[in-house]
Scaffold this active site. Structure first.
Site, PDB file in Angstrom:
ATOM      1  N   CYS A  56      45.215  40.740  44.268  1.00 19.19           N
ATOM      2  CA  CYS A  56      44.110  41.142  43.397  1.00 19.19           C
ATOM      3  C   CYS A  56      43.005  41.729  44.266  1.00 19.19           C
ATOM      4  O   CYS A  56      42.540  41.066  45.203  1.00 19.19           O
ATOM      5  CB  CYS A  56      43.590  39.925  42.629  1.00 19.19           C
ATOM      6  SG  CYS A  56      42.093  40.218  41.660  1.00 19.19           S
ATOM      7  N   CYS A  73      43.049  48.730  41.790  1.00 21.84           N
ATOM      8  CA  CYS A  73      43.300  47.457  41.105  1.00 21.84           C
ATOM      9  C   CYS A  73      44.802  47.313  40.996  1.00 21.84           C
ATOM     10  O   CYS A  73      45.502  48.268  40.623  1.00 21.84           O
ATOM     11  CB  CYS A  73      42.657  47.447  39.716  1.00 21.84           C
ATOM     12  SG  CYS A  73      43.130  46.031  38.685  1.00 21.84           S
TER      13      CYS A  73
END
Length: 261
Positions: free
Chosen positions: A70, A177
């Site tokens: 992440c 992302c």
């Protein structure tokens, strides 16, 4: 060899699939946080606390390394995670691929969550690596959440909104992302301009998987027997992959894995 990956949701699928392809014999532990997601809107302190809890759940399975799958968690929580787990468990963060994008020489865009886009961390990477190359930061409102839910209409709307903020002359898009890598071809189709050279997309999954092996002193062995197991932790509880994960090729690749042992 056992490798753990953590994220609030299914953004870790891209890096997990990359690890699986490089080492199909590796046991995998996926530690997600459905009770606390999404992490993006949380304060840095709250996000760090959630990330540490998810990492500790993974660490209880005694992995040889932990990948933070992440970008937002890496931005805010990586120092705390390394302080808690290293040197016993190497912790590998996920960094937007700004350096290789800038090396291409053309103007590029960085698609990221609003939280990552606004972070000094990302601005620092641009200053460090972009040099004289034009870099446009594109906050992608709602895209990670839409990918997480496998909401096709919401994905299309969020991709279209981000594409409208992306200059026509860019040659490269950094997928800042991990969720975005699951819909990379949809992003390519939305941003590619007629008559322009093929758009280059830079994700992080392959580089992160390779770095994890390097930290462990291991080599890729894609021809190894696919005997690696899969353990899924949901806010610390053993469970199964979220149904939305099976919408994506990366999730379907993992479904064939042997059960946890």
């Amino acid at each position: 060899m056992k490798i753990a990956l953590m994220d609030s949701g299914i953004g870790l699928l891209a890096a997990t699939a990359a690890v699986r392809r490089l080492r199909p014999d590796a046991d995998l532990v996926l530690s997600l946080d459905p009770d606390g997601m999404p992490w993006g809107p949380r304060t840095p302190e709250d996000l760090t606390a959630r990330a540490v809890a998810v990492a500790e759940a993974a660490a209880a399975c005694r992995p040889d390394a932990l990948i933070v799958g992440c970008n937002t968690a890496t931005v805010h929580a990586l120092p705390a995670l390394r302080a808690r787990l290293e040197p016993g468990i190497p912790v590998i963060g996920t960094v937007p691929a700004i350096k290789p994008a800038a090396a291409g020489g053309g103007p590029f865009a960085i698609w990221a969550t609003p939280a990552t886009t606004a972070s000094p961390y990302q601005r620092g990477l641009i200053e460090q690596f972009a040099g004289g190359v034009t870099a446009t930061e594109v906050p992608c409102h709602g895209l990670a959440e839409a990918v997480e839910q496998a909401d096709e209409d919401a994905i299309d709307a969020a991709v279209a909104a981000a594409a409208a903020l992306t200059p026509d002359d860019i040659t490269t898009v950094v997928l800042g992302c991990t969720h975005y890598e699951l819909v990379a071809e949809r992003i390519r189709a939305a941003v590619q301009r007629p008559g322009r050279p093929p758009l280059v997309l830079h994700g992080s999954a392959g580089a992160v998987a390779a770095q994890a092996l390097r930290r462990l002193g291991e080599l890729p062995a894609p021809e190894a027997d696919p005997e690696g197991t899969l353990t899924v932790l949901l806010s610390g509880r053993e469970g199964t992959l979220p149904e939305a994960a099976l919408t994506y090729e990366e999730g379907r690749l993992l479904r064939a894995a042997a059960p946890a042992r």
